[in-house]
Design a protein around this motif. Sequence first.
Motif, mmCIF file in Angstrom:
data_model
loop_
_atom_site.group_PDB
_atom_site.id
_atom_site.type_symbol
_atom_site.label_atom_id
_atom_site.label_comp_id
_atom_site.label_asym_id
_atom_site.label_seq_id
_atom_site.Cartn_x
_atom_site.Cartn_y
_atom_site.Cartn_z
ATOM 1 N N GLU A 168 4.121 -14.813 -6.435
ATOM 2 C CA GLU A 168 4.429 -14.842 -7.741
ATOM 3 C C GLU A 168 5.779 -15.375 -7.745
ATOM 4 N N GLU A 169 6.679 -15.205 -6.827
ATOM 5 C CA GLU A 169 8.142 -15.724 -7.042
ATOM 6 C C GLU A 169 7.957 -17.208 -6.662
ATOM 7 N N ALA A 170 7.188 -17.683 -6.060
ATOM 8 C CA ALA A 170 7.099 -19.291 -5.715
ATOM 9 C C ALA A 170 6.489 -19.662 -6.986
ATOM 10 N N ILE A 171 5.409 -19.208 -7.415
ATOM 11 C CA ILE A 171 4.839 -19.556 -8.809
ATOM 12 C C ILE A 171 5.825 -19.603 -9.935
ATOM 13 N N SER A 172 7.086 -18.789 -9.957
ATOM 14 C CA SER A 172 7.993 -18.677 -10.785
ATOM 15 C C SER A 172 8.820 -19.807 -10.615
ATOM 16 N N LEU A 173 9.291 -20.201 -9.489
ATOM 17 C CA LEU A 173 9.932 -21.345 -9.051
ATOM 18 C C LEU A 173 9.484 -22.818 -9.419
ATOM 19 N N LEU A 174 8.013 -22.601 -8.993
ATOM 20 C CA LEU A 174 7.348 -24.012 -9.514
ATOM 21 C C LEU A 174 6.945 -24.251 -10.946
ATOM 22 N N LYS A 175 7.066 -23.077 -11.686
ATOM 23 C CA LYS A 175 6.645 -23.357 -13.032
ATOM 24 C C LYS A 175 7.916 -23.701 -13.894
ATOM 25 N N ALA A 176 9.295 -23.372 -13.336
ATOM 26 C CA ALA A 176 10.424 -23.503 -14.159
ATOM 27 C C ALA A 176 10.914 -24.595 -14.332
ATOM 28 N N LYS A 177 11.678 -25.177 -15.288
ATOM 29 C CA LYS A 177 12.456 -26.225 -15.437
ATOM 30 C C LYS A 177 13.545 -26.486 -14.694
ATOM 31 N N GLN A 178 13.968 -27.596 -14.352
ATOM 32 C CA GLN A 178 15.226 -27.989 -13.770
ATOM 33 C C GLN A 178 16.235 -27.346 -14.498
ATOM 34 N N GLY A 179 17.086 -26.877 -13.613
ATOM 35 C CA GLY A 179 18.309 -26.087 -14.005
ATOM 36 C C GLY A 179 18.090 -24.784 -14.794
ATOM 37 N N ASN A 180 16.837 -24.219 -14.739
ATOM 38 C CA ASN A 180 16.695 -22.808 -15.200
ATOM 39 C C ASN A 180 16.919 -21.778 -14.350
ATOM 40 N N VAL A 181 17.457 -20.575 -14.779
ATOM 41 C CA VAL A 181 17.608 -19.295 -13.980
ATOM 42 C C VAL A 181 16.038 -19.103 -13.951
ATOM 43 N N VAL A 182 15.792 -18.427 -12.564
ATOM 44 C CA VAL A 182 14.564 -17.853 -12.075
ATOM 45 C C VAL A 182 14.963 -16.463 -11.469
ATOM 46 N N LEU A 183 14.026 -15.456 -11.873
ATOM 47 C CA LEU A 183 14.425 -14.001 -11.167
ATOM 48 C C LEU A 183 13.602 -13.800 -10.047
ATOM 49 N N LEU A 184 14.282 -13.689 -8.706
ATOM 50 C CA LEU A 184 13.510 -13.345 -7.707
ATOM 51 C C LEU A 184 13.785 -12.293 -6.926
ATOM 52 N N LYS A 185 12.969 -11.041 -7.625
ATOM 53 C CA LYS A 185 13.215 -9.635 -7.323
ATOM 54 C C LYS A 185 13.287 -9.305 -6.090
ATOM 55 N N ASP A 186 12.209 -9.938 -5.290
ATOM 56 C CA ASP A 186 11.785 -9.553 -3.960
ATOM 57 C C ASP A 186 12.351 -10.286 -3.134
ATOM 58 N N PHE A 187 13.143 -11.274 -3.304
ATOM 59 C CA PHE A 187 13.649 -12.206 -2.404
ATOM 60 C C PHE A 187 14.786 -12.032 -1.558
ATOM 61 N N PHE A 188 15.735 -11.090 -2.227
ATOM 62 C CA PHE A 188 17.020 -10.861 -1.590
ATOM 63 C C PHE A 188 16.995 -9.918 -0.765
ATOM 64 N N ALA A 189 16.610 -10.041 0.576
ATOM 65 C CA ALA A 189 16.607 -9.115 1.611
ATOM 66 C C ALA A 189 17.239 -9.550 3.020
ATOM 67 N N ILE A 190 16.935 -10.613 3.429
ATOM 68 C CA ILE A 190 17.358 -10.969 4.637
ATOM 69 C C ILE A 190 18.171 -12.399 4.536
ATOM 70 N N LYS A 191 19.413 -12.636 5.004
ATOM 71 C CA LYS A 191 20.013 -14.073 5.006
ATOM 72 C C LYS A 191 19.207 -15.210 5.535
ATOM 73 N N PRO A 192 19.312 -16.332 4.842
ATOM 74 C CA PRO A 192 18.496 -17.346 5.340
ATOM 75 C C PRO A 192 19.220 -17.982 6.514
ATOM 76 N N ALA A 193 18.570 -18.872 7.311
ATOM 77 C CA ALA A 193 19.111 -19.447 8.343
ATOM 78 C C ALA A 193 20.282 -20.452 7.702
ATOM 79 N N ASP A 194 21.442 -20.643 8.824
ATOM 80 C CA ASP A 194 22.529 -21.407 8.182
ATOM 81 C C ASP A 194 22.089 -22.896 8.580
ATOM 82 N N ILE A 195 22.148 -23.817 8.038
ATOM 83 C CA ILE A 195 22.002 -25.119 7.933
ATOM 84 C C ILE A 195 23.224 -25.831 8.829
ATOM 85 N N LYS A 196 23.331 -25.843 10.194
ATOM 86 C CA LYS A 196 24.470 -26.691 10.837
ATOM 87 C C LYS A 196 24.669 -27.977 10.231
#
Length: 392
Positions: free
Chosen positions: A24-52
């Motif tokens: 449902e969060e992926a769908i929210s991103l894919l349906k959003a317009k460029q530059g818009n705010v999207v709520l990802l309520k269940d996404f903030f849990a583990i830090k993503p990998a650092d891009i070296k």
Amino acid sequence: MKITLGLAIICGTMQLNAQTIKSEEAISLLKAKQGNVVLLKDFFAIKPADIKYNKVVLPGPQFIISDDPEYIRIPEGIALKEAVQPGAVRLYVYNVNGVKDPVKIDRKITAVIKNTGKGKMHIRMLKYSSQKPSTNYFQIGKQGLADYFASNGNEQVRVVEPGAAIAIDEQLERNVVKYDELTHGFYDFVIDQPGEINIIQTDLNTPGPVALKRIKTVIPTGHKNAGRGLFGVSNYKVTAVDVLDTKNGAAEFVVADGVKDPWVLGVEGTSGKESTLAGNYGVIYHMEMKWKSTDGKGLALVTWNSRSGDNQWCNGMAATMVVGKGKFNEGIVQLPNDRLATKGAPEVILIQVFPPAKNGEEQVIKFTYSPPGASCLPTPLVFVPVDMDLVK
């Protein structure tokens, strides 16, 4: 600009899920317009990998920033005085009318260049961004970057006689800056004689070049804001070390954090002492990353306010970037563009969606970033794998 005591310094500790994103969060991103705010309520849990990444200093203009003092508290004075040599110059003006004692008064904040050479100086603007003074610092910060990125300068060549001075930006000469309003200018120009740049606060009726002749006070630095002086870096090339594969989950670029990407150093012209550009504001990052999709997923590029819980200065974030073609066309995008600023988690701003190559081959993502004035830093740039088939 915002860091601690007025500008941004260090990476926040909020974490993102680096492995999965709910449908449902992926769908929210894919349906959003460029530059818009999207709520990802269940996404903030583990830090993503650092891009070296590798970071290389690119050739660029002499870079001057005026943001110390950010608030000019005396009615008339010089907030910056720097010598420049023939060639390209970048000037970032970020100063506020802070006069309130004994009363709040309207002021002019202007940028003046004096020809200190022996021949006539020719000056031509290469890029230009000048905002109407306002207390809406977030809007000024992101619109200022948008105008700078969009600018192609002009062909007008102005001539400055030896020993004479002119206003760098005639619009600043006309502006009325009320108490607590920000003057924001971002300029790239070229000169062919040595010069001296002054940022001046004065009364509304006195032209900047005239005020320069009578003002003797150069306001001391307070070391509380981004900085002041002539700095040694204006442009970086940032290249990811490894190829990002969508099967490995979310990953993020973090620049302008003062840790893995240290602050640029320079010299403050009046004192001759070393100066630190806390925030790297005005530095342009040309960023590049190779990626591939071995699981058929695309990539959503988002950013968010990682410093929202730190202090009152960090409760909002607004930025502007130039991003390559993906689902949306290549170009400049204000972040966010559906409201003034983003707050904090669970809000993210959608920058671009990159579809996977049909044959799974490597692709290259290029984008241009500069730390946004008025916002706390860093503003992580997060690549989130998304199943493009969820939205047909």
